[in-house]
Scaffold this motif. Structure first.
Motif, PDB file in Angstrom:
ATOM      1  N   ASN A 290       0.814  -1.206   0.000  1.00  0.00           N
ATOM      2  CA  ASN A 290       0.000   0.000   0.000  1.00  0.00           C
ATOM      3  C   ASN A 290       0.857   1.270   0.000  1.00  0.00           C
ATOM      4  OD1 ASN A 290      -2.335   1.474   0.115  1.00  0.00           O
ATOM      5  ND2 ASN A 290      -3.121   0.468   1.942  1.00  0.00           N
ATOM      6  N   PHE A 291       1.809   1.331   0.902  1.00  0.00           N
ATOM      7  CA  PHE A 291       2.599   2.557   0.993  1.00  0.00           C
ATOM      8  C   PHE A 291       3.565   2.687  -0.176  1.00  0.00           C
ATOM      9  CE2 PHE A 291       1.153   2.343   5.408  1.00  0.00           C
ATOM     10  CZ  PHE A 291       0.590   3.600   5.472  1.00  0.00           C
ATOM     11  N   PHE A 292       4.064   1.560  -0.653  1.00  0.00           N
ATOM     12  CA  PHE A 292       4.949   1.595  -1.816  1.00  0.00           C
ATOM     13  C   PHE A 292       4.219   2.250  -2.996  1.00  0.00           C
ATOM     14  CE2 PHE A 292       6.919  -0.227  -5.584  1.00  0.00           C
ATOM     15  CZ  PHE A 292       8.270  -0.096  -5.299  1.00  0.00           C
ATOM     16  N   VAL A 293       3.014   1.753  -3.284  1.00  0.00           N
ATOM     17  CA  VAL A 293       2.261   2.300  -4.418  1.00  0.00           C
ATOM     18  C   VAL A 293       1.829   3.733  -4.124  1.00  0.00           C
ATOM     19  CG1 VAL A 293       0.239   1.998  -5.885  1.00  0.00           C
ATOM     20  CG2 VAL A 293       1.510  -0.001  -5.102  1.00  0.00           C
ATOM     21  N   THR A 294       1.449   4.003  -2.883  1.00  0.00           N
ATOM     22  CA  THR A 294       1.035   5.363  -2.525  1.00  0.00           C
ATOM     23  C   THR A 294       2.150   6.364  -2.831  1.00  0.00           C
ATOM     24  OG1 THR A 294      -0.415   4.547  -0.781  1.00  0.00           O
ATOM     25  CG2 THR A 294       0.273   6.834  -0.627  1.00  0.00           C
ATOM     26  N   ILE A 295       3.368   6.012  -2.406  1.00  0.00           N
ATOM     27  CA  ILE A 295       4.459   6.975  -2.580  1.00  0.00           C
ATOM     28  C   ILE A 295       4.800   7.127  -4.061  1.00  0.00           C
ATOM     29  CG2 ILE A 295       6.884   7.422  -2.068  1.00  0.00           C
ATOM     30  CD1 ILE A 295       6.393   6.073   0.660  1.00  0.00           C
ATOM     31  N   ILE A 296       4.726   6.034  -4.811  1.00  0.00           N
ATOM     32  CA  ILE A 296       5.051   6.160  -6.234  1.00  0.00           C
ATOM     33  C   ILE A 296       3.968   6.929  -6.978  1.00  0.00           C
ATOM     34  CG2 ILE A 296       5.290   4.838  -8.372  1.00  0.00           C
ATOM     35  CD1 ILE A 296       6.893   2.861  -7.008  1.00  0.00           C
ATOM     36  N   ASN A 297       2.722   6.673  -6.622  1.00  0.00           N
ATOM     37  CA  ASN A 297       1.643   7.093  -7.520  1.00  0.00           C
ATOM     38  C   ASN A 297       0.738   8.196  -7.002  1.00  0.00           C
ATOM     39  OD1 ASN A 297       1.750   6.022 -10.001  1.00  0.00           O
ATOM     40  ND2 ASN A 297       0.245   4.425  -9.694  1.00  0.00           N
ATOM     41  N   MET A 298       0.860   8.592  -5.761  1.00  0.00           N
ATOM     42  CA  MET A 298      -0.122   9.532  -5.216  1.00  0.00           C
ATOM     43  C   MET A 298       0.496  10.890  -4.893  1.00  0.00           C
ATOM     44  SD  MET A 298      -3.098   7.887  -4.941  1.00  0.00           S
ATOM     45  CE  MET A 298      -4.053   8.334  -3.505  1.00  0.00           C
ATOM     46  N   ARG A 299       1.671  11.164  -5.419  1.00  0.00           N
ATOM     47  CA  ARG A 299       2.322  12.431  -5.085  1.00  0.00           C
ATOM     48  C   ARG A 299       1.604  13.601  -5.761  1.00  0.00           C
ATOM     49  NH1 ARG A 299       7.478  11.260  -7.607  1.00  0.00           N
ATOM     50  NH2 ARG A 299       6.572   9.254  -8.168  1.00  0.00           N
ATOM     51  N   ALA A 300       1.600  14.737  -5.080  1.00  0.00           N
ATOM     52  CA  ALA A 300       0.988  15.934  -5.642  1.00  0.00           C
ATOM     53  C   ALA A 300       1.762  16.353  -6.886  1.00  0.00           C
ATOM     54  CB  ALA A 300       1.020  17.047  -4.605  1.00  0.00           C
ATOM     55  N   PRO A 301       1.098  17.089  -7.782  1.00  0.00           N
ATOM     56  CA  PRO A 301       1.807  17.529  -8.987  1.00  0.00           C
ATOM     57  C   PRO A 301       3.077  18.294  -8.622  1.00  0.00           C
ATOM     58  CG  PRO A 301      -0.522  18.131  -9.076  1.00  0.00           C
ATOM     59  CD  PRO A 301      -0.292  17.508  -7.745  1.00  0.00           C
ATOM     60  N   GLY A 302       4.140  18.005  -9.315  1.00  0.00           N
ATOM     61  CA  GLY A 302       5.396  18.719  -9.083  1.00  0.00           C
ATOM     62  C   GLY A 302       6.297  18.059  -8.062  1.00  0.00           C
ATOM     63  N   MET A 303       5.736  17.096  -7.271  1.00  0.00           N
ATOM     64  CA  MET A 303       6.595  16.463  -6.282  1.00  0.00           C
ATOM     65  C   MET A 303       7.365  15.325  -6.946  1.00  0.00           C
ATOM     66  SD  MET A 303       5.944  15.055  -2.483  1.00  0.00           S
ATOM     67  CE  MET A 303       5.953  16.672  -1.779  1.00  0.00           C
ATOM     68  N   ARG A 304       8.484  15.691  -7.553  1.00  0.00           N
ATOM     69  CA  ARG A 304       9.333  14.670  -8.172  1.00  0.00           C
ATOM     70  C   ARG A 304       9.987  13.844  -7.082  1.00  0.00           C
ATOM     71  NH1 ARG A 304      11.032  19.069 -12.124  1.00  0.00           N
ATOM     72  NH2 ARG A 304      12.767  19.493 -10.747  1.00  0.00           N
ATOM     73  N   LEU A 305      10.556  12.703  -7.477  1.00  0.00           N
ATOM     74  CA  LEU A 305      11.152  11.817  -6.476  1.00  0.00           C
ATOM     75  C   LEU A 305      12.159  12.568  -5.613  1.00  0.00           C
ATOM     76  CD1 LEU A 305      11.700   8.474  -8.406  1.00  0.00           C
ATOM     77  CD2 LEU A 305      10.102   8.912  -6.545  1.00  0.00           C
ATOM     78  N   LEU A 306      12.981  13.372  -6.254  1.00  0.00           N
ATOM     79  CA  LEU A 306      14.013  14.056  -5.479  1.00  0.00           C
ATOM     80  C   LEU A 306      13.512  15.367  -4.880  1.00  0.00           C
ATOM     81  CD1 LEU A 306      17.345  13.208  -7.293  1.00  0.00           C
ATOM     82  CD2 LEU A 306      16.463  12.369  -5.134  1.00  0.00           C
ATOM     83  N   ARG A 307      12.179  15.486  -4.779  1.00  0.00           N
ATOM     84  CA  ARG A 307      11.621  16.586  -3.993  1.00  0.00           C
ATOM     85  C   ARG A 307      10.850  16.038  -2.804  1.00  0.00           C
ATOM     86  NH1 ARG A 307       8.977  20.362  -8.597  1.00  0.00           N
ATOM     87  NH2 ARG A 307      10.883  21.388  -9.339  1.00  0.00           N
ATOM     88  N   MET A 308      10.786  14.725  -2.681  1.00  0.00           N
ATOM     89  CA  MET A 308      10.002  14.149  -1.592  1.00  0.00           C
ATOM     90  C   MET A 308      10.662  14.475  -0.254  1.00  0.00           C
ATOM     91  SD  MET A 308       8.589  10.487  -2.861  1.00  0.00           S
ATOM     92  CE  MET A 308      10.080   9.578  -2.512  1.00  0.00           C
ATOM     93  N   PRO A 309       9.855  14.715   0.778  1.00  0.00           N
ATOM     94  CA  PRO A 309      10.444  14.896   2.109  1.00  0.00           C
ATOM     95  C   PRO A 309      11.262  13.666   2.502  1.00  0.00           C
ATOM     96  CG  PRO A 309       8.122  15.497   2.114  1.00  0.00           C
ATOM     97  CD  PRO A 309       8.403  14.889   0.775  1.00  0.00           C
ATOM     98  N   MET A 310      12.276  13.894   3.327  1.00  0.00           N
ATOM     99  CA  MET A 310      13.170  12.780   3.660  1.00  0.00           C
ATOM    100  C   MET A 310      12.437  11.670   4.415  1.00  0.00           C
ATOM    101  SD  MET A 310      16.105  11.699   3.014  1.00  0.00           S
ATOM    102  CE  MET A 310      16.601  13.190   2.187  1.00  0.00           C
ATOM    103  N   PHE A 311      11.451  12.032   5.208  1.00  0.00           N
ATOM    104  CA  PHE A 311      10.696  10.976   5.895  1.00  0.00           C
ATOM    105  C   PHE A 311      10.001  10.072   4.882  1.00  0.00           C
ATOM    106  CE2 PHE A 311       6.642   9.493   7.813  1.00  0.00           C
ATOM    107  CZ  PHE A 311       7.201   8.577   8.683  1.00  0.00           C
TER     108      PHE A 311
END
Lengths: 619, 113, 209
Positions: free
Chosen positions: A181-202
Motif C-alpha cells: 500500500n505505501f509503496f504504491v502510494t508513494i510512487i503514484n499519489m504524489r501531488a503535482p510537481g513532487m518529483r522523487l528528489l523533492r520528496m520529504p526525507m521521511f
C-alpha cells in the motif's frame, strides 16, 4: 475535546457517514484515524514491553535473585524483544507512515484505504495472539530469534512457540499488505510537481523501508512455515537426525532479521531528517546524499546477515566477506550522521522539545553505531557474542536511535495529529529523565558484557563483579520507565489545557503544515502543486510573510472512500484460521492431527467471504 | 482510462506473436526433457557423454529463456513501464545472490565433515 | 460502473501507471522472495536425505524394503506443458477482453481455467502416487522440501484458479467490458507469475539430479 468539536462543527461537513462512535472507528478507512489506532495500540504494547523489561531488570538487580523463575524470565525476555520490535517500534513507525505520508506528499489518502484498514486489524490480531499467550502461562520463551532446533517440539513442547510462530505470521501478513500500500502510494499519489528528489526525507526513508519489508518478510514467513511444518506435521527441516540443519533457520532468520533492523531504524532516520532542518532554520544538508545513503544501507542490509552468526563457524571466507560488508555499512551511515551535523551547523537552533529528542538521537545513535562497527571485526565479535555488550549495542541503536527519534516525531507531529500543543516544559523534563535513565541503564552493559556477563541468563552468581553495575542499571531502568509516565502525563495535561495548535506551529517546511490541525477528513481542500523540496518554506519566502491560518472548509464534492467493515472481517477470518492451529484437535483420531480443523475451515470461509465481499463492495 | 486501455491494446503484441511464443516455450520444454532423458538413459552414448557435465547449465539456460519469454511477452514487460520490470528483476537479482551465497556456505560446511 | 466512477473521481496517478497494476507487480516482487526462499531451501537440502526414497535413484532400506525412484518425468512434463499453455490461453483471453471480443474472452478464459484445473489435478494425483511409492511428508528431507515447495506452488495455482474462475463468471454475465479488461490483466499477471515459478521448479526440482 475542544479541538475536535471544531472539526465536527465544520459547516456542511459531508454527512454521508457518521464520524463518531466506536463503529465509525471500526469501519474507518481514513489514513489519519488508522494512524491514530496504530499509535495508540502500539503505545499500549510498548508499555507492556517496557513493563516486561522492568521485571527483567528487577530480577537482575541482585545476584542469585529468585524474583522470577527461569521459565518466566525466558518468557519475559522473549516477549520483551518480540513486543518491542514487532508491536512497538514497527507500528509506531506505521503510525507515522499512515498519518504523515499522505499529508507530506499532498494526497487525500493512501492508494488502497481498505487495505490500509486491513493492515491495522491484521496487526492487532497478531499482537493479540502473541500477548494472549500470557493468559495460558505459555508466552513464547525461546527468544525473539526463535533459534531452531531449540524451538522444535522436543525442546519446546508447549504452546509457547506456537503462539510465537502464529503471531509472527499474522504480523507478517499485516506488514506485507501495508508495504504494498505505501509503496504504491508513494510512487503514484504524489501531488503535482513532487518529483522523487523533492520528496520529504521521511517519505524517502519510509519508501526504502517498504522495499525492505517487501523483500524481507517473505523470508521469515517461509522460515516460520518450515518451523510450523516441523512442529505440527513432523517435517524434517530443522531435525538433525534427518540431516535437517538448524543453521538454515539461522540463515533464513537473519536474512530477514538484518533488513528488519533497518526497517526499525530507517523511518526514525527520516523523522530526524525532518525535524533537524525545521529547528535549525536551514534546509537539510546533502539531500541527495541522504537519499542514496539510505538506499545503499538498504541494499547492503541484505548482504550482512551472517554477522549475527560469526560464532557458528561459517569458515574464514564467509566470516571475512560478511565482516567486510558490515564495515561498509558504516560509510552510508556516517554520511547520514555528518549530514545531520551539517544541517545543524551554523543554523539558528530553536531548542524546542522535538529538537532535544532529535539531538539526543544523534548522540545515542553514534554510540550504538560505533559498537556496531566493533562487532564487524570477527575476532572481537567472538568475544562479544552472547554477552551484555551486544545488548548494550542494540539498545543504543534501537532505544537511543529509534525510540528517541519516534518521540521526537511524536512531539513534532502530535500538534498536527490532535490539534493541541504539548507542554514544552514537561517535554524537556521528560527528555532529560529519559536521556539520563537510558544511559544509566544501558551504558554499564558495555562493561558487564566485556567482563563476560552472558545475556539471556536469568541470574548470575555472587562474586563475579556483576552486582554493582546491575544494581545501577536496574535503578536507571526505573527512571527510564518513569520518564514514559511523564510523557503520558504531558499528553493528559496538555489535552486538558487545550492550547490549540495552529496549522504551522514550528514554521515547517513540508505540506502537512499547510492544512489545519488536526487535518480535515479530506486533508487538502485543493491538491497543492509543489515547486521545491521545502514547498512550504518556498511559498512563505515567495510571499515574504507567514501564511494565513488555513480555513476549515466544507469539503463538499470531494469524493472520499466509503467506510467498510470487510477489512476487519477478513483480518478476523485469518485470525480464526490461525487460532485453529492453537486449539488442538477436537477429535482423538487421527492422532497426528494437531490442529483444530473445524476452526481452521471456519476461519478460511470467513476470510474468503471477507475478500470476495470486499472485492465487490463499491469503494 | 479508456484511452490508456486502448493505448495498451495497441502496444501489446498480437495473437501471432503469442502463438509463436507458445511454440517456442513448448519446444524449449521438450529440449529440457530431452536433455534430461539423454543423460538419464546414457544414450545415445556419445551425446550423453558430452551433455552430462553441462546438463545443469543447459537446463538453467533453457529455463531462464522460458522465464524471460513469458515475462517479456505474456506479462508484457517488453512494452510496459520499466518500473514493472524493475519490480520483478530486482528481487530476482537479490534472491539469486542470496541463494548462491547460501549454497556456497552450506557446501563449505559440508566439506568439513 | 463503480470502477469507472472511482477512476473519474481519483486524480490521475503521478507516474501515469495504474495503481492496481503497480500493486500487483509489487506483490509479485515480494512473492519472488517467498518462492526463492523455498527453492533455495530445496537446493540446500538437495541430496542430503539420510533415508530414501530418493527422487531419481531406487533405494533399498536396511530392512530390505525396496523403493522405486520417485519422479515420473512424463507425467510432470505433461503437467508443465498444460500450465504453459494456460499462460498462452490467458493472454488470448485478455486480448479478447481488450478488444471487446466476448467469444474470444469467454472461450480462452474457460480454456485457462480448465488447464489450471488439469494442472492441480495432476499435482493431486502426483502427490498421492508419490505417497503410495513411500514418500511421505515426514519420510526424509526430500519429502519435506519437495511437498512444501510444490504444495505452496499448488496453493498459488489454486488461488489463481479461484480468481480466474470468478472473472469467468463475471465475463459470462457480460461484466468484463473492454474498459474493465484491467481486472483480467491483474489476474493474468498473477497467473503468469505462478507459471514462471513452475518454469523454474520444473528443471531445478525434477530434471536436475
Amino acid at each position: 475535546m475542544a479541538t475536535s468539536a471544531v472539526e465536527h462543527a465544520a459547516p456542511d461537513a459531508p454527512a454521508a457517514h457518521s464520524k463518531t462512535g466506536v463503529w465509525s472507528w471500526i469501519t474507518t478507512v481514513d489514513h489519519k484515524r488508522i494512524g491514530i489506532m496504530y499509535g495508540v495500540s502500539a503505545f499500549v504494547f510498548f508499555m507492556f514491553g517496557g513493563l516486561e523489561a522492568l521485571l527483567l531488570r528487577i530480577q537482575l538487580g541482585s545476584a542469585d535473585n529468585t524474583f522470577l523463575s527461569p521459565d518466566v524470565y525466558n518468557q519475559l525476555f522473549t516477549m520483551h524483544g518480540t513486543t518491542m520490535i514487532f508491536l512497538g517500534v514497527m507500528p509506531l513507525s506505521a503510525m507515522f507512515f499512515n498519518f504523515m505520508i499522505p499529508l507530506q506528499i499532498g494526497a487525500r489518502d493512501v492508494v488502497f484505504p481498505r487495505l490500509n484498514s486491513f493492515s491495522f486489524w491484521m496487526f492487532l490480531v497478531g499482537a493479540i495472539v502473541l500477548n494472549v499467550s500470557f493468559l495460558f502461562n505459555a508466552a513464547p520463551n525461546a527468544g525473539w530469534f526463535g533459534y531452531a532446533n531449540l524451538t522444535e517440539t522436543q525442546y519446546s513442547p508447549g504452546l509457547n512457540t506456537d503462539f510465537w510462530v502464529i503471531g509472527l505470521m499474522a504480523l507478517g501478513v499485516a506488514s506485507l499488505a501495508a508495504a504494498v500500500n505505501f509503496f504504491v502510494t508513494i510512487i503514484n499519489m504524489r501531488a503535482p510537481g513532487m518529483r522523487l528528489l523533492r520528496m520529504p526525507m521521511f517519505v524517502w526513508m519510509s519508501f526504502i523501508t517498504q522495499v525492505l519489508l517487501l523483500l524481507a518478510f517473505p523470508i521469515i514467513t517461509v522460515a516460520l512455515i518450515f518451523l510450523m511444518a516441523d512442529r505440527y506435521f513432523g517435517a524434517n527441516f530443522f531435525q538433525p537426525d534427518a540431516n535437517g540443519d538448524p543453521m538454515l533457520w539461522q540463515h533464513l532468520f537473519w536474512i530477514f532479521g538484518h533488513p528488519e533492523v533497518y526497517i526499525l531504524i530507517l523511518p526514525p532516520f527520516g523523522i530526524v531528517s525532518e525535524i533537524l532542518p525545521v529547528f535549525s532554520r536551514k534546509p537539510l544538508f546533502g539531500y541527495a546524499a541522504m537519499v542514496f545513503s539510505g538506499a545503499f544501507i538498504a541494499v547492503l542490509g541484505f548482504g550482512v546477515w551472517s554477522h549475527h552468526m560469526f560464532a557458528t563457524g561459517m569458515g574464514p571466507i564467509a566470516d571475512a566477506s560478511f565482516g567486510l560488508l558490515t564495515l561498509l555499512i558504516a560509510i552510508p551511515t556516517g554520511v547520514k550522521i555528518f549530514n545531520w551535523i551539517g544541517t545543524i551547523w551554523g543554523g539558528s537552533l530553536q531548542m524546542k522539545t522535538p529538537m532535544y529528542f532529535a539531538l539526543g538521537f544523534i548522540a545515542m545513535f553514534i554510540i550504538g553505531g560505533l559498537s556496531g562497527i566493533m562487532h564487524a571485526a570477527v575476532p572481537a565479535d567472538l568475544q562479544q557474542t552472547d554477552t551484555y555488550f551486544v545488548v548494550a549495542h542494540f539498545h543504543y541503536v534501537l532505544f537511543g536511535g529509534s525510540i528517541f527519534a519516534l518521540l521526537a516525531g511524536a512531539y513534532y507531529w502530535m500538534p498536527k495529529m490532535f490539534g493541541f500543543m504539548l507542554n514544552e516544559r514537561i517535554g524537556k523534563i521528560q527528555f532529560w529523565l529519559m536521556f539520563i535513565g537510558f544511559n544509566i541503564t544501558f551504558f554499564p552493559m558495555h562493561f558487564l558484557g566485556l567482563h563476560g556477563m552472558p545475556r539471556r541468563v536469568y541470574t548470575y552468581p555472587e562474586g563475579l563483579g556483576f552486582e554493582f553495575w546491575n544494581l545501577i542499571e536496574t535503578a536507571g531502568s526505573m527512571l527510564l520507565g518513569f520518564s514514559f509516565l511523564v510523557f503520558i502525563w504531558n499528553i493528559w495535561l496538555s489535552k486538558r489545557a487545550g492550547v490549540a495548535a495552529p496549522a504551522d506551529p514550528w514554521d515547517g517546511a513540508t505540506l502537512e503544515w499547510s492544512i489545519p490541525s488536526p487535518p480535515q477528513e479530506f486533508n487538502f481542500a485543493e491538491i497543492p502543486t509543489v515547486h521545491a523540496r521545502d514547498p512550504l518554506w518556498e511559498q512563505k519566502r515567495s510571499q515574504g510573510r507567514p501564511l494565513p491560518e488555513p480555513p476549515r472548509v466544507s469539503g463538499e464534492g470531494i469524493h472520499l472512500p466509503n467506510p467498510s467493515v470487510k477489512p476487519l472481517i477478513t483480518a478476523l477470518g485469518i485470525g480464526v484460521f490461525f487460532t485453529g492451529f492453537l486449539l488442538g484437535s477436537p477429535w482423538p483420531i487421527p492422532a497426528s492431527l494437531t490442529i483444530n480443523l473445524p476452526v481452521v475451515l471456519i476461519g478460511f470461509a470467513m476470510t474468503a467471504y471477507g475478500i470476495l465481499s470486499w472485492a465487490f463492495e463499491p469503494a | 482510462m479508456t484511452d490508456s486501455a486502448l493505448a495498451h491494446e495497441h502496444a501489446h503484441p498480437g495473437v501471432k506473436a503469442y502463438v509463436l511464443v507458445a511454440v517456442i516455450l513448448f519446444t524449449l520444454t521438450a529440449l529440457e526433457v530431452l536433455a534430461f532423458e539423454i543423460v538419464d538413459r546414457g544414450s545415445p552414448a556419445g551425446l550423453a557423454a558430452v551433455l552430462a557435465p553441462v546438463v545443469v547449465a543447459v537446463l538453467l539456460v533453457l529455463s531462464a529463456a522460458k522465464f524471460a519469454l513469458v515475462a517479456m511477452f505474456y506479462m508484457h514487460l517488453k512494452q510496459d513501464s520499466t518500473l514493472f520490470s524493475g519490480l520483478f528483476v530486482f528481487p530476482i537479482f537479490v534472491a539469486a545472490i542470496l541463494i548462491a551465497a547460501l549454497l556456497a556456505m552450506f557446501s563449505y560446511m559440508l566439506s568439513l565433515f | 460502473m463503480s470502477h469507472d466512477t472511482a477512476h473519474a473521481l481519483h486524480p490521475p496517478t503521478t507516474t501515469g501507471l495504474d495503481n492496481r497494476k503497480l500493486a500487483i507487480w509489487t506483490f509479485i516482487g515480494s512473492e519472488v522472495m517467498f518462492f526463492s526462499a523455498l527453492i533455495g531451501t530445496y537446493l540446500v537440502y538437495k541430496g542430503k536425505s539420510v533415508v530414501g526414497p530418493f527422487p531419481h535413484e531406487e533405494w533399498t532400506s536396511p530392512t530390505g524394503e525396496h523403493f522405486e525412484h520417485i519422479f515420473e518425468i512424463p507425467l510432470v512434463t505433461f503437467g508443465t506443458a498444460v500450465l504453459l499453455f494456460s499462460s498462452f490461453f490467458v493472454v488470448l483471453a485478455l486480448a479478447g477482453a481488450q478488444r471487446g471480443n466476448r467469444k474470444m474472452l469467454i472461450g480462452w478464459l474457460s480454456a485457462t481455467v480448465v488447464a489450471g484445473l488439469f494442472f492441480v489435478g495432476m499435482q493431486v494425483y502426483e502427490f498421492s502416487h508419490f505417497m503410495d511409492k513411500g514418500l511421505g511428508y515426514t519420510t526424509n528431507l526430500f519429502g519435506s522440501t519437495f511437498y512444501t515447495l510444490t504444495g505452496f506452488h499448488g496453493a498459488h495455482v489454486t488461488v489463481g484458479l479461484i480468481w480466474l474462475g470468478t472473472l469467468l463468471i463475471l465475463s459470462l454475465r457480460g461484466k468484463i467490458p473492454p474498459e474493465k479488461a484491467l481486472n483480467l490483466e491483474l489476474a493474468a499477471l498473477y497467473w503468469h507469475f505462478v507459471d514462471v515459478v513452475w518454469i523454474v521448479i520444473f528443471p531445478v526440482v525434477y530434471l536436475m539430479k
